[in-house]
Design a protein around this motif. Sequence first.
Motif, PDB file in Angstrom:
ATOM      1  N   LEU A 191       0.825  -1.206   0.000  1.00 56.57           N
ATOM      2  CA  LEU A 191       0.000   0.000   0.000  1.00 56.57           C
ATOM      3  C   LEU A 191       0.865   1.263   0.000  1.00 56.57           C
ATOM      4  CD1 LEU A 191      -2.870  -0.995   2.448  1.00 56.57           C
ATOM      5  CD2 LEU A 191      -3.042  -0.591  -0.017  1.00 56.57           C
ATOM      6  N   GLU A 192       1.996   1.225   0.699  1.00 59.44           N
ATOM      7  CA  GLU A 192       2.904   2.374   0.724  1.00 59.44           C
ATOM      8  C   GLU A 192       3.527   2.624  -0.651  1.00 59.44           C
ATOM      9  OE1 GLU A 192       5.833   1.706   3.723  1.00 59.44           O
ATOM     10  OE2 GLU A 192       4.363   1.697   5.338  1.00 59.44           O
ATOM     11  N   GLU A 193       3.829   1.539  -1.378  1.00 56.87           N
ATOM     12  CA  GLU A 193       4.459   1.680  -2.688  1.00 56.87           C
ATOM     13  C   GLU A 193       3.522   2.324  -3.700  1.00 56.87           C
ATOM     14  OE1 GLU A 193       5.674  -2.181  -3.917  1.00 56.87           O
ATOM     15  OE2 GLU A 193       7.368  -2.259  -2.546  1.00 56.87           O
ATOM     16  N   GLY A 194       2.261   2.052  -3.594  1.00 57.62           N
ATOM     17  CA  GLY A 194       1.301   2.589  -4.548  1.00 57.62           C
ATOM     18  C   GLY A 194       1.240   1.750  -5.815  1.00 57.62           C
ATOM     19  N   PRO A 195       0.308   2.083  -6.697  1.00 57.95           N
ATOM     20  CA  PRO A 195       0.084   1.258  -7.889  1.00 57.95           C
ATOM     21  C   PRO A 195       1.171   1.377  -8.960  1.00 57.95           C
ATOM     22  CG  PRO A 195      -1.358   3.160  -7.917  1.00 57.95           C
ATOM     23  CD  PRO A 195      -0.653   3.170  -6.594  1.00 57.95           C
ATOM     24  N   HIS A 196       1.919   2.458  -8.964  1.00 59.41           N
ATOM     25  CA  HIS A 196       2.887   2.666 -10.045  1.00 59.41           C
ATOM     26  C   HIS A 196       4.017   1.635 -10.043  1.00 59.41           C
ATOM     27  CE1 HIS A 196       0.988   6.233 -11.496  1.00 59.41           C
ATOM     28  NE2 HIS A 196       0.959   6.731 -10.264  1.00 59.41           N
ATOM     29  N   SER A 197       4.392   1.145  -8.873  1.00 54.90           N
ATOM     30  CA  SER A 197       5.491   0.180  -8.838  1.00 54.90           C
ATOM     31  C   SER A 197       5.100  -1.170  -9.426  1.00 54.90           C
ATOM     32  CB  SER A 197       6.005   0.004  -7.411  1.00 54.90           C
ATOM     33  OG  SER A 197       4.996  -0.532  -6.594  1.00 54.90           O
ATOM     34  N   SER A 198       3.822  -1.531  -9.351  1.00 54.28           N
ATOM     35  CA  SER A 198       3.407  -2.820  -9.901  1.00 54.28           C
ATOM     36  C   SER A 198       2.676  -2.714 -11.232  1.00 54.28           C
ATOM     37  CB  SER A 198       2.518  -3.555  -8.900  1.00 54.28           C
ATOM     38  OG  SER A 198       1.366  -2.812  -8.632  1.00 54.28           O
ATOM     39  N   LEU A 199       2.249  -1.536 -11.606  1.00 55.98           N
ATOM     40  CA  LEU A 199       1.482  -1.386 -12.839  1.00 55.98           C
ATOM     41  C   LEU A 199       2.267  -0.730 -13.970  1.00 55.98           C
ATOM     42  CD1 LEU A 199      -1.988  -0.322 -11.427  1.00 55.98           C
ATOM     43  CD2 LEU A 199      -1.266  -2.571 -12.215  1.00 55.98           C
ATOM     44  N   SER A 200       3.525  -0.504 -13.782  1.00 52.71           N
ATOM     45  CA  SER A 200       4.310   0.136 -14.845  1.00 52.71           C
ATOM     46  C   SER A 200       5.190  -0.901 -15.527  1.00 52.71           C
ATOM     47  CB  SER A 200       5.122   1.290 -14.267  1.00 52.71           C
ATOM     48  OG  SER A 200       5.985   0.815 -13.242  1.00 52.71           O
ATOM     49  N   SER A 201       6.476  -0.733 -15.449  1.00 54.44           N
ATOM     50  CA  SER A 201       7.388  -1.616 -16.178  1.00 54.44           C
ATOM     51  C   SER A 201       7.351  -3.049 -15.652  1.00 54.44           C
ATOM     52  CB  SER A 201       8.815  -1.071 -16.134  1.00 54.44           C
ATOM     53  OG  SER A 201       9.267  -1.010 -14.792  1.00 54.44           O
ATOM     54  N   ALA A 202       7.062  -3.234 -14.366  1.00 53.04           N
ATOM     55  CA  ALA A 202       6.979  -4.596 -13.823  1.00 53.04           C
ATOM     56  C   ALA A 202       5.849  -5.382 -14.485  1.00 53.04           C
ATOM     57  CB  ALA A 202       6.770  -4.543 -12.315  1.00 53.04           C
ATOM     58  N   LEU A 203       4.712  -4.732 -14.668  1.00 58.35           N
ATOM     59  CA  LEU A 203       3.581  -5.394 -15.323  1.00 58.35           C
ATOM     60  C   LEU A 203       3.891  -5.673 -16.791  1.00 58.35           C
ATOM     61  CD1 LEU A 203       0.690  -6.469 -15.242  1.00 58.35           C
ATOM     62  CD2 LEU A 203      -0.099  -4.155 -15.749  1.00 58.35           C
ATOM     63  N   THR A 204       4.482  -4.703 -17.466  1.00 60.01           N
ATOM     64  CA  THR A 204       4.853  -4.896 -18.874  1.00 60.01           C
ATOM     65  C   THR A 204       5.807  -6.072 -19.013  1.00 60.01           C
ATOM     66  OG1 THR A 204       4.568  -2.547 -19.311  1.00 60.01           O
ATOM     67  CG2 THR A 204       5.886  -3.794 -20.892  1.00 60.01           C
ATOM     68  N   GLU A 226       6.123  -8.683 -17.002  1.00 59.86           N
ATOM     69  CA  GLU A 226       5.395  -9.927 -16.746  1.00 59.86           C
ATOM     70  C   GLU A 226       4.528 -10.336 -17.934  1.00 59.86           C
ATOM     71  OE1 GLU A 226       5.341 -12.265 -14.222  1.00 59.86           O
ATOM     72  OE2 GLU A 226       7.169 -11.205 -13.639  1.00 59.86           O
ATOM     73  N   VAL A 227       3.842  -9.383 -18.540  1.00 58.99           N
ATOM     74  CA  VAL A 227       2.986  -9.681 -19.694  1.00 58.99           C
ATOM     75  C   VAL A 227       3.829 -10.207 -20.852  1.00 58.99           C
ATOM     76  CG1 VAL A 227       1.496  -8.653 -21.448  1.00 58.99           C
ATOM     77  CG2 VAL A 227       1.128  -8.113 -19.044  1.00 58.99           C
ATOM     78  N   LEU A 228       4.945  -9.551 -21.123  1.00 59.62           N
ATOM     79  CA  LEU A 228       5.824 -10.006 -22.209  1.00 59.62           C
ATOM     80  C   LEU A 228       6.417 -11.386 -21.909  1.00 59.62           C
ATOM     81  CD1 LEU A 228       7.658  -6.676 -23.094  1.00 59.62           C
ATOM     82  CD2 LEU A 228       5.876  -7.845 -24.411  1.00 59.62           C
ATOM     83  N   HIS A 229       6.806 -11.595 -20.678  1.00 54.29           N
ATOM     84  CA  HIS A 229       7.368 -12.895 -20.279  1.00 54.29           C
ATOM     85  C   HIS A 229       6.347 -14.009 -20.449  1.00 54.29           C
ATOM     86  CE1 HIS A 229       8.473 -16.041 -17.336  1.00 54.29           C
ATOM     87  NE2 HIS A 229       9.678 -15.818 -17.816  1.00 54.29           N
ATOM     88  N   HIS A 230       5.137 -13.787 -19.969  1.00 51.33           N
ATOM     89  CA  HIS A 230       4.093 -14.812 -20.082  1.00 51.33           C
ATOM     90  C   HIS A 230       3.680 -15.032 -21.536  1.00 51.33           C
ATOM     91  CE1 HIS A 230       3.340 -15.799 -15.904  1.00 51.33           C
ATOM     92  NE2 HIS A 230       3.577 -14.520 -15.629  1.00 51.33           N
ATOM     93  N   GLY A 231       3.619 -13.972 -22.318  1.00 43.52           N
ATOM     94  CA  GLY A 231       3.296 -14.115 -23.736  1.00 43.52           C
ATOM     95  C   GLY A 231       4.344 -14.927 -24.480  1.00 43.52           C
ATOM     96  N   ALA A 232       5.609 -14.650 -24.205  1.00 41.38           N
ATOM     97  CA  ALA A 232       6.697 -15.394 -24.848  1.00 41.38           C
ATOM     98  C   ALA A 232       6.686 -16.861 -24.426  1.00 41.38           C
ATOM     99  CB  ALA A 232       8.044 -14.754 -24.516  1.00 41.38           C
ATOM    100  N   ALA A 233       6.436 -17.113 -23.151  1.00 39.21           N
ATOM    101  CA  ALA A 233       6.381 -18.502 -22.677  1.00 39.21           C
ATOM    102  C   ALA A 233       5.222 -19.255 -23.315  1.00 39.21           C
ATOM    103  CB  ALA A 233       6.252 -18.522 -21.155  1.00 39.21           C
TER     104      ALA A 233
END
Length: 114
Positions: A30-43, A45-52
């Motif tokens: 909650l302290e980190e906020g949404p930007h730490s998990s919804l920015s480059s980290a999410l991108t 993960e999506v690319l990694h899962h798509g490639a797999a």
Amino acid sequence: MLVINLLTDLAPSLAIAMREPTGTTSARLLEEGPHSSLSSALTHEVLHHGAATATGASPAWVAARLTGTARRAGTVSVAAVVGTHLVQTLTTGGTDHNVLVAGLGSAAVLAAII
């Protein structure tokens, strides 16, 4: 497409989303906020899962098409897409009971459909 979404997104993804976070606390997240998990980290993960998923499903479709009919190749590719998603879900979920039940349940439904 609906079968793939049903088997990979309904129960398994909900089980992942509802589990307790590992390696951190809810307060820290909650302290980190949404930007730490919804920015480059999410991108990433999506690319990694798509490639797999592509790495698992594409060779399965090619092999099935070379050895059988287009209908068979379609069935094999759906099974491969769902299978790679479920393996990724089980890998991400670790030993969480709900994730294991949801993943194995989806695998059983896929087997029954095929």
